[in-house]
Design an enzyme around this catalytic site. Structure first.
Site, PDB file in Angstrom:
ATOM      1  N   ASP A   9       0.795  -1.239   0.000  1.00  0.00           N
ATOM      2  CA  ASP A   9       0.000   0.000   0.000  1.00  0.00           C
ATOM      3  C   ASP A   9       0.830   1.294   0.000  1.00  0.00           C
ATOM      4  O   ASP A   9       0.579   2.190   0.814  1.00  0.00           O
ATOM      5  CB  ASP A   9      -0.969  -0.001   1.189  1.00  0.00           C
ATOM      6  CG  ASP A   9      -1.980  -1.138   1.130  1.00  0.00           C
ATOM      7  OD1 ASP A   9      -1.937  -1.928   0.175  1.00  0.00           O
ATOM      8  OD2 ASP A   9      -2.814  -1.239   2.050  1.00  0.00           O
ATOM      9  N   LYS A 107      -6.978  -4.847  -3.363  1.00  0.00           N
ATOM     10  CA  LYS A 107      -7.738  -5.409  -2.234  1.00  0.00           C
ATOM     11  C   LYS A 107      -8.694  -4.356  -1.707  1.00  0.00           C
ATOM     12  O   LYS A 107      -8.512  -3.164  -1.964  1.00  0.00           O
ATOM     13  CB  LYS A 107      -6.795  -5.884  -1.142  1.00  0.00           C
ATOM     14  CG  LYS A 107      -5.953  -4.762  -0.538  1.00  0.00           C
ATOM     15  CD  LYS A 107      -4.973  -5.311   0.460  1.00  0.00           C
ATOM     16  CE  LYS A 107      -4.150  -4.199   1.079  1.00  0.00           C
ATOM     17  NZ  LYS A 107      -4.938  -3.236   1.853  1.00  0.00           N
ATOM     18  N   CYS A 152      -2.202  -3.217   7.515  1.00  0.00           N
ATOM     19  CA  CYS A 152      -2.034  -4.059   6.331  1.00  0.00           C
ATOM     20  C   CYS A 152      -0.736  -4.850   6.329  1.00  0.00           C
ATOM     21  O   CYS A 152      -0.706  -5.982   5.847  1.00  0.00           O
ATOM     22  CB  CYS A 152      -2.195  -3.211   5.073  1.00  0.00           C
ATOM     23  SG  CYS A 152      -3.906  -2.648   4.922  1.00  0.00           S
TER      24      CYS A 152
HETATM   25  C1  VGL Z   1      -4.840   0.366   5.665  1.00  0.00           C
HETATM   26  C2  VGL Z   1      -6.453   1.149   7.057  1.00  0.00           C
HETATM   27  C3  VGL Z   1      -7.399   1.083   6.059  1.00  0.00           C
HETATM   28  C4  VGL Z   1      -3.411  -0.012   5.483  1.00  0.00           C
HETATM   29  C5  VGL Z   1      -5.764   0.269   4.648  1.00  0.00           C
HETATM   30  O1  VGL Z   1      -2.919   0.002   4.330  1.00  0.00           O
HETATM   31  O2  VGL Z   1      -2.739  -0.337   6.496  1.00  0.00           O
HETATM   32  N1  VGL Z   1      -5.201   0.784   6.879  1.00  0.00           N
HETATM   33  N2  VGL Z   1      -7.025   0.639   4.852  1.00  0.00           N
END
Ligand code: VGL
Ligand code: ZN
Length: 199
Positions: A9, A107, A152
């Site tokens: 991410d 995702k 994540c």
């Molecule tokens: C994430 C919160 C919501 C992350 C993704 O990438 O850690 N955290 N969506």
């Protein structure tokens, strides 16, 4: 080839100025670029929510950002709108050497369930295709880094171990949200206990 670098991410919304900015999150981009240079194979996850996703506080009346509520029968942290499909916030950082990424896994596309792990959504039901891809490539060892350590990254690491991968985490390449004080430290301990080599 049996080793892959798995980047979690590295998207604008998790960087300073983004909707769900992780403190000091931009520091990991240069770490990622260095690791990419030495990696045999590079895979990246991309948080990729439809507008109005169920994890967004704005999708529910009376729920504030940071509240924990029930989403499809599970505890869910209410997040700001982030990583909405097709928006700038959902794009990888411009600084990241995206040309070197071999495969991207999206995702969080199901509006009714969140997906912290790069392997499965949070109810553990629907695989993203990441495991099948890695297995098809003959990959057995993963170096996992990115954002955020306590969401994540941790859930991806735990699923990877469960699926039988050898997992290394370099904390220089990770930053956490720390919604509650100590979340990152607990995440590190949890990953170690589960069998990850965390350095
Ligand atoms: C994430 C919160 C919501 C992350 C993704 O990438 O850690 N955290 N969506
Ligand atoms: Zn998300």
């Amino acid at each position: 080839m049996n080793r892959a670098l798995l980047l979690i991410d590295l998207q604008n919304d998790f960087l300073p100025g983004g909707a769900l900015a992780v403190p000091d999150g931009d520091a990991v981009i240069e770490v990622a670029n260095q690791k990419i240079q030495h990696a045999q194979h590079v895979v990246a996850t991309q948080d990729w929510h439809p507008p109005g996703h169920g994890s967004f506080a704005s999708s529910h009346d009376g729920i504030e950002i940071g509240d924990v509520f029930q989403l499809s029968g599970r505890d869910q942290v209410a997040w700001p709108d982030h990583c909405v499909q097709g928006t700038f916030g959902a794009e990888f950082s411009n600084e990241l050497h995206v040309d070197e990424i071999d495969h991207v896994v999206c995702k969080g596309t199901d509006p009714t369930v969140d997906s912290y792990s790069g392997f499965f959504d949070n109810d553990g039901q629907n695989p993203t295709g990441l495991d099948a891809y890695l297995k098809a490539m003959g990959i057995t060892k993963l170096e996992i880094m990115g954002l955020a350590t306590d969401y994540c990254v941790m859930f991806t690491v735990l699923d990877a171990l469960q699926l039988g991968y050898e997992v290394e985490v370099d904390l220089a390449g990770c930053r956490g949200v720390n919604l509650n004080e100590g979340d990152v430290d607990r995440a590190i301990a949890t990953m170690r206990t589960a069998g990850a080599l965390v350095t």
